[in-house]
Write a protein that holds these residues in place. Structure first.
Motif, short mmCIF file in Angstrom:
data_model
loop_
_atom_site.label_atom_id
_atom_site.label_comp_id
_atom_site.label_asym_id
_atom_site.label_seq_id
_atom_site.Cartn_x
_atom_site.Cartn_y
_atom_site.Cartn_z
N GLN A 156 0.77 -0.72 -0.44
CA GLN A 156 0.46 0.18 0.05
C GLN A 156 1.49 1.42 0.00
O GLN A 156 0.54 2.08 -0.58
CB GLN A 156 -0.89 -0.24 1.22
CG GLN A 156 -1.67 1.17 1.37
CD GLN A 156 -3.17 1.34 0.00
OE1 GLN A 156 -3.52 0.74 -0.86
NE2 GLN A 156 -3.14 2.37 -0.03
N ARG A 169 2.01 1.95 -3.20
CA ARG A 169 0.92 2.31 -3.78
C ARG A 169 1.15 3.51 -4.38
O ARG A 169 0.54 4.17 -4.72
CB ARG A 169 0.41 1.12 -3.75
CG ARG A 169 0.19 -0.16 -4.76
CD ARG A 169 -1.56 -0.60 -5.02
NE ARG A 169 -2.36 -0.53 -3.14
CZ ARG A 169 -1.94 -1.63 -2.74
NH1 ARG A 169 -1.26 -3.16 -3.04
NH2 ARG A 169 -2.69 -1.96 -1.69
N GLU A 170 0.97 3.85 -2.71
CA GLU A 170 0.44 5.57 -2.51
C GLU A 170 2.00 6.40 -3.00
O GLU A 170 2.01 7.27 -3.70
CB GLU A 170 0.16 5.90 -0.80
CG GLU A 170 -0.87 5.35 -0.16
CD GLU A 170 -1.10 5.29 1.13
OE1 GLU A 170 0.50 5.91 1.56
OE2 GLU A 170 -2.37 4.79 1.82
#
Length: 220
Positions: A191, A194-195
């Motif tokens: 995550q 992805r950020e």
């Protein structure tokens, strides 16, 4: 009196008694076929046959006088009813032996009982064969001791097996928890990446570059 166990090849004999236990249904205002009397006998074993009864060295086919009651599935219930039910059947045994002047010996024990086994010998048996009765009693006492020890050993082994099973379950649960933690950390890292990628794409768009068309070097 106890008898030796019958061999599988021996015939089963029948208790050819003519009398049966009368069973009367609840009467109604008008007699119907449902109120007909039935008798528990070998010809009409409405409650089935007794399991474990014999005559001499042979299995005896004998119809039950009454239906078997529900088995106690809880050990505490079985233990609490043990003394009451034992008192009942020994009272019946004494009554039968006294009324019929019979030789009678019964013995019973319960796996959870903290006392020695319970037994009864009729008056006539005690008077006419005291030495033989003592031998029978010693044999039964020895058998009950062996059964109690075996049952206790089985209980101990059962508890050991149960403990080992619970330990294995705990180990599997710990492994599953650890695997879930690893997966959670991996998902958190994914995550974060992805950020980070999304932030990079927004920055590229601010300068008019598409995420898939990034220049290798800035223009001079």
């Amino acid at each position: 009196m106890t008898a030796s166990n019958p061999s599988p090849d021996e015939d089963i004999i029948s208790d050819d008694e003519s009398e049966g236990e009368e069973i009367v249904t609840k009467p109604s205002a008008k007699p119907t076929n449902k109120n007909a009397r039935t008798y528990a006998s070998n010809r009409n074993p409405v409650h089935g046959f007794i399991d474990g009864v014999g005559r001499g060295n042979r299995v005896l086919k004998m119809a039950r006088r009454r239906a078997l009651k529900t088995v106690f599935t809880d050990q505490s219930q079985a233990s609490s009813n043990w003394r009451r039910l034992t008192r009942d059947f020994i009272t019946r045994a004494e009554d039968i032996s006294n009324r019929t002047a019979s030789w009678l010996y019964v013995a019973a024990h319960n796996p959870s009982a903290g006392q020695p086994f319970t037994h009864f010998a009729s008056r006539r048996l005690r008077m006419e064969a005291p030495k033989d009765l003592q031998k029978i009693h010693q044999h039964v006492a020895s058998m009950m001791t062996v059964l109690k020890r075996a049952d206790r050993a089985n209980s101990i082994q059962h508890e050991k097996d149960k403990e080992q099973s619970l330990l294995k379950i705990k180990q599997i649960e710990d492994q599953l928890t650890a695997a879930n933690e690893v997966a959670r950390k991996a998902e958190a890292e994914a995550q974060a990446l992805r950020e980070e990628a999304a932030a990079r794409d927004r920055l590229l768009r601010q300068y008019g570059w598409s995420p898939g068309n990034v220049p290798t070097q800035a223009a001079t």
